[in-house]
Design an enzyme around this catalytic site. Sequence first.
Site, short mmCIF file in Angstrom:
data_model
loop_
_atom_site.label_atom_id
_atom_site.label_comp_id
_atom_site.label_asym_id
_atom_site.label_seq_id
_atom_site.Cartn_x
_atom_site.Cartn_y
_atom_site.Cartn_z
N TYR A 106 -3.35 10.72 -14.77
CA TYR A 106 -2.19 11.19 -15.53
C TYR A 106 -2.53 12.21 -16.61
CZ TYR A 106 -0.02 7.42 -13.01
OH TYR A 106 0.43 6.62 -11.99
N PRO A 119 8.41 9.88 -11.18
CA PRO A 119 9.32 9.44 -10.12
C PRO A 119 10.78 9.41 -10.60
CG PRO A 119 7.59 7.81 -10.57
CD PRO A 119 7.61 8.77 -11.71
N SER A 553 4.79 4.34 -1.18
CA SER A 553 4.88 3.24 -2.12
C SER A 553 6.10 2.39 -1.80
CB SER A 553 5.02 3.83 -3.52
OG SER A 553 4.98 2.83 -4.48
N1 COA Z 1 5.91 -13.95 8.18
C1 COA Z 1 7.06 -14.17 7.51
N2 COA Z 1 7.33 -13.65 6.28
C2 COA Z 1 6.40 -12.88 5.73
C3 COA Z 1 5.17 -12.60 6.36
C4 COA Z 1 4.94 -13.19 7.65
N3 COA Z 1 3.83 -12.97 8.33
N4 COA Z 1 4.43 -11.80 5.57
C5 COA Z 1 5.17 -11.58 4.46
N5 COA Z 1 6.34 -12.24 4.55
C6 COA Z 1 7.41 -12.29 3.54
C7 COA Z 1 6.85 -12.54 2.15
O1 COA Z 1 6.72 -13.92 1.91
C8 COA Z 1 7.89 -11.88 1.27
O2 COA Z 1 9.00 -12.73 1.14
P1 COA Z 1 10.17 -12.53 0.03
O3 COA Z 1 11.06 -11.42 0.51
O4 COA Z 1 10.84 -13.83 0.03
O5 COA Z 1 9.46 -12.21 -1.24
C9 COA Z 1 8.33 -10.68 2.08
O6 COA Z 1 8.03 -11.02 3.43
C10 COA Z 1 7.65 -9.40 1.70
O7 COA Z 1 6.28 -9.44 1.94
P2 COA Z 1 5.47 -8.15 2.41
O8 COA Z 1 6.36 -7.24 3.13
O9 COA Z 1 4.24 -8.60 3.13
O10 COA Z 1 5.10 -7.40 1.09
P3 COA Z 1 4.77 -7.85 -0.39
O11 COA Z 1 6.01 -8.27 -1.07
O12 COA Z 1 3.62 -8.80 -0.37
O13 COA Z 1 4.34 -6.46 -0.99
C11 COA Z 1 2.88 -4.70 -1.65
C12 COA Z 1 3.23 -5.70 -0.55
C13 COA Z 1 1.68 -3.90 -1.23
C14 COA Z 1 4.06 -3.75 -1.84
C15 COA Z 1 2.59 -5.51 -2.95
O14 COA Z 1 1.44 -6.29 -2.77
C16 COA Z 1 2.33 -4.64 -4.14
O15 COA Z 1 1.20 -4.35 -4.47
N6 COA Z 1 3.43 -4.23 -4.86
C17 COA Z 1 3.35 -3.32 -5.97
C18 COA Z 1 3.44 -1.93 -5.49
C19 COA Z 1 3.64 -0.99 -6.62
O16 COA Z 1 3.16 -1.20 -7.72
N7 COA Z 1 4.41 0.07 -6.34
C20 COA Z 1 4.77 1.03 -7.31
C21 COA Z 1 3.67 1.84 -7.79
S1 COA Z 1 4.21 2.83 -9.12
C1 HC5 Z 2 10.28 4.00 -9.57
C2 HC5 Z 2 9.21 3.85 -8.57
C3 HC5 Z 2 8.15 4.83 -8.60
C4 HC5 Z 2 6.99 4.61 -7.71
C5 HC5 Z 2 5.88 5.47 -8.13
C6 HC5 Z 2 4.58 5.25 -7.43
O1 HC5 Z 2 4.47 4.63 -6.43
O2 HC5 Z 2 3.53 5.84 -8.01
C7 HC5 Z 2 2.24 5.69 -7.44
C8 HC5 Z 2 1.36 5.06 -8.51
C9 HC5 Z 2 0.05 4.59 -8.06
O3 HC5 Z 2 -0.85 4.45 -8.88
O4 HC5 Z 2 -0.15 4.33 -6.86
C10 HC5 Z 2 1.71 7.07 -7.11
N1 HC5 Z 2 2.30 7.74 -5.97
C11 HC5 Z 2 3.67 8.16 -6.22
C12 HC5 Z 2 1.50 8.96 -5.72
C13 HC5 Z 2 2.27 6.92 -4.73
#
Ligand code: COA
Ligand code: HC5
Length: 625
Positions: A106, A119, A553
Site C-alpha cells: 500500500y 475497492p 477475492s
Molecule cells: N460441503 C458442504 N458445505 C461446505 C463444504 C463442503 N465440502 N465446504 C464448505 N462448505 C460450507 C461452509 O461450511 C460454509 O458454510 P456457511 O455458508 O454456513 O458459512 C460455506 O460452505 C462457505 O464455505 P467456502 O465456500 O468453502 O468458503 P469460506 O467461507 O471458508 O471462505 C475464503 C473461503 C478463502 C474466502 C476465506 O477463508 C477467507 O479467507 N475469507 C477472507 C477473504 C478476504 O479477506 N477477502 C477480502 C480481502 S480485502
Molecule cells: C470491499 C471488498 C474489497 C475487497 C478487496 C480485496 O480483495 O483486496 C485484496 C487484498 C488482499 O490483500 O488480498 C487485493 N486484491 C483486490 C488485489 C485482490
Amino acid sequence: MLAFIAKSMAKPVRLVKPVSSVKLPGRYLTHQEGLPHLPVPPLQQTLERYMLALKPLVSQEEWNHTKQLVEDFRESGVGERLQKGLERRGKKMENWLSDWWLQTAYLEYRLPVVVHSSPGVVLPKQDFADRQGQLRFAAKLIEGVLDFKTMIDNEALPVEYLGGKPLCMNQYYQILSSCRVPGAKRDSVVNYSQVKKPPTHITVVHNFQFFELDVYNSDGTPLTVDQIFTQLEKIWGTSLQTNKEPIGILTSNHRNSWAKAYNNLIKDKTNKESVRTIQKSIFTVCLDAPMPRVSDELYKSRVAAQMLHGAGSRWNSGNRWFDKTLQFIVAEDGSCGLVYEHAPSEGPPIVALLDHIVEYTKKPELIRSPMTLLPMPKKLRFNITPEIKNDIEKAKQNLNIMVHDLDIKVFVFDGFGKDFPKKEQLSPDAFIQVALQLAYYRMYGQACATYESASLRMFRLGRTDTIRSTSVDSLHFVQSMDDPGKQNQEKIDLFRKAVYAHRLYTDMAISGKAIDRHLLGMKLLAIEDLVSMPEIFMDTSYAVAMHFNLSTSQVPAKTDCVMCFGPVVPDGYGVCYNPMESHINFSVSAFNSCAETNAARLAHYLERALCDVQQLIQHSPKSKL
Ligand code: COA
Ligand code: HC5
C-alpha cells in the site's frame, strides 16, 4: 472508555509503523493477546510448494531451470540464512509480516489509489428518486455508522470466527477517523480515533465543496436523523454552484505527483486547515450529482464505476477525497455505495459495517425529537493559486484517462448460489474458483497465475496471504472439460479433485502455511541484509508466478451487494464475488487499453462455466470420490 490512551496521546497515530502500535485496553486487548503469532513456514515446505505452484504456469524447460535455482538457494545456505532472519523477526515483532505488507502493498505503491487499490461497493438501489429522499437516506446512513462506532468505542463488537477460530479485530479500530497522507517516497496513514479529543465531525461533499459537519451534541450524544437531515439540507442549499474547482480530484493522481501537489497545497494556512479537517473527520459522505440514466442491464456496472472512480471530472470524481478511509456515496436516483482506501483494512470489516448500516436504515424512524437550533456546518475553504489550478488540471486529465480505461461488468449469476455446491458436499468458494479457471482456459487456451485473498486474521494483526487457484489439478480438469475423448464421470472426478485441492490450499493459507508472503518476506530481507538478490527472485518463472492475470477475492456480505476492484496487471482481470444462498453477485474488471481482455466476455464465459459444471454434475450419477 479510552481515557487511558486519551491522556497519553495528543498526536494522531501515524502508521508509518504498523497499526500494531496502537494499544487499546480492556476486552479488546485481552482478546488480541490470546491470538497466536503468525508463524514462518518451514523453508523446505515453501520451496516444494513453490515448485508445485509453477507446474501449471511455466514450460518444463523453465521449470527445470527454476528447480536448479531453488536447489542452489537451499544448498548455498542463502535460504537458511534468510529463514533464520525471518524467524528472529517473528520473535521480536507482534507480526513479522504486517508492517512489510502495509508498506509494500500500500504505502510504497505509487499508482493512483483510484482503480488500482481502492475497492468499491455497490449497495442495493434505494427506494427514492429525489433530493429529499437522498438527504433522508444519507442522514440515516450517518446515524447507522455512528451506531456502529459506539460498538467499536465500547469494544462491544462480537468477535468474528473463521473455520472455528477467533479472528484479529484490530482492523475495526483503523477504519474511522483515519486518512492516507501522500509522501514523496511512501505515504502514511493518520488515525485520530485515539487522540485526546477524538473528532466529533464528519465531512460532507456536494458539488465539489467540502463541509465540516459536527454529528454529536455537546453532551456527547449523536445528532438525531432529523437533525442531521436539516444540516444536510443547509449544506445542500449553500453549495448549489456547480462551477467550483474539483480540489478533491488531486487525491486521484499518481502518488508522487499528488505528494508534490500536496506539499504545495498545504503551504497555505487555510488550505492546510481544510485538509486537516477532512483527514481528521470520522468519515466522508459524498452527495453525488445525478448521472446519465442507463438500461437496467447496465445499471449495476454503471454504479460500480461511479463507486470506483466517480465517472470522470465532469461527473463525480471531484466529489471525493480518495485518501479518506471511508467514503459513503449517495446519489439522488437511489444509487449508493462506498469507496474505501485499502491501507488500514481488508474488505470484511468494511462489509460488516455496511451490513449494519443497511439494517439500520431499514428500521422505522423514531419519534421526532424537538429541534434545537444547530450552527451552520462549516464550509472548508481552499485558496487556489495558479500552480494548484495547474495540478488540478493535470489530475483531471489523468483521472479521465483512467475512467476511459476501466472496463467493468457487474452481474448476478442466478443459476445457483452456495446451495448447490453445498448439496454436492463441495466448498462453494472452491467451486467458483475452479469454474473461473475453466472460463479463463476456454478464452485463452492456457492457465494463468491466479490470486485469491486468504485471510490471515487468525493471527494477531494478520492481513492476507494468497491462495493460488491455478493448480496441477485445476489444469487437468479444465483440459478435460471440452475433450470429447473424456467420459463425463472422469470429468466430474477431475472437477471434484480440483475443488478439493483448492479447499486444501485455502486451509493451508488461512493457517499461515501458504508460500507468497513467505517468499516476499525472504525477498525483502534479502534487500535489507544481502549484497545481491538471490537468483530465484530474478527468474522468469518467478515473474510469471507473480503476474496475476486473475486477481480475485470473495467478500461475503449479508446485504445483497457487490464489491469491485481493478486488475493488478495491465493485461489482467479483477474478479470479486459475494456468494449468497441461491445466487452469486460478481464484478469483473479489465482495462480497455488491453486488446486481449474484455470484462463482459470473461463474465459471459464465467456464467457458462458455472452452468456447464452444474449440468455435468447433475446429469451424472454421484461420484466415487
Ligand atoms: N460441503 C458442504 N458445505 C461446505 C463444504 C463442503 N465440502 N465446504 C464448505 N462448505 C460450507 C461452509 O461450511 C460454509 O458454510 P456457511 O455458508 O454456513 O458459512 C460455506 O460452505 C462457505 O464455505 P467456502 O465456500 O468453502 O468458503 P469460506 O467461507 O471458508 O471462505 C475464503 C473461503 C478463502 C474466502 C476465506 O477463508 C477467507 O479467507 N475469507 C477472507 C477473504 C478476504 O479477506 N477477502 C477480502 C480481502 S480485502
Ligand atoms: C470491499 C471488498 C474489497 C475487497 C478487496 C480485496 O480483495 O483486496 C485484496 C487484498 C488482499 O490483500 O488480498 C487485493 N486484491 C483486490 C488485489 C485482490
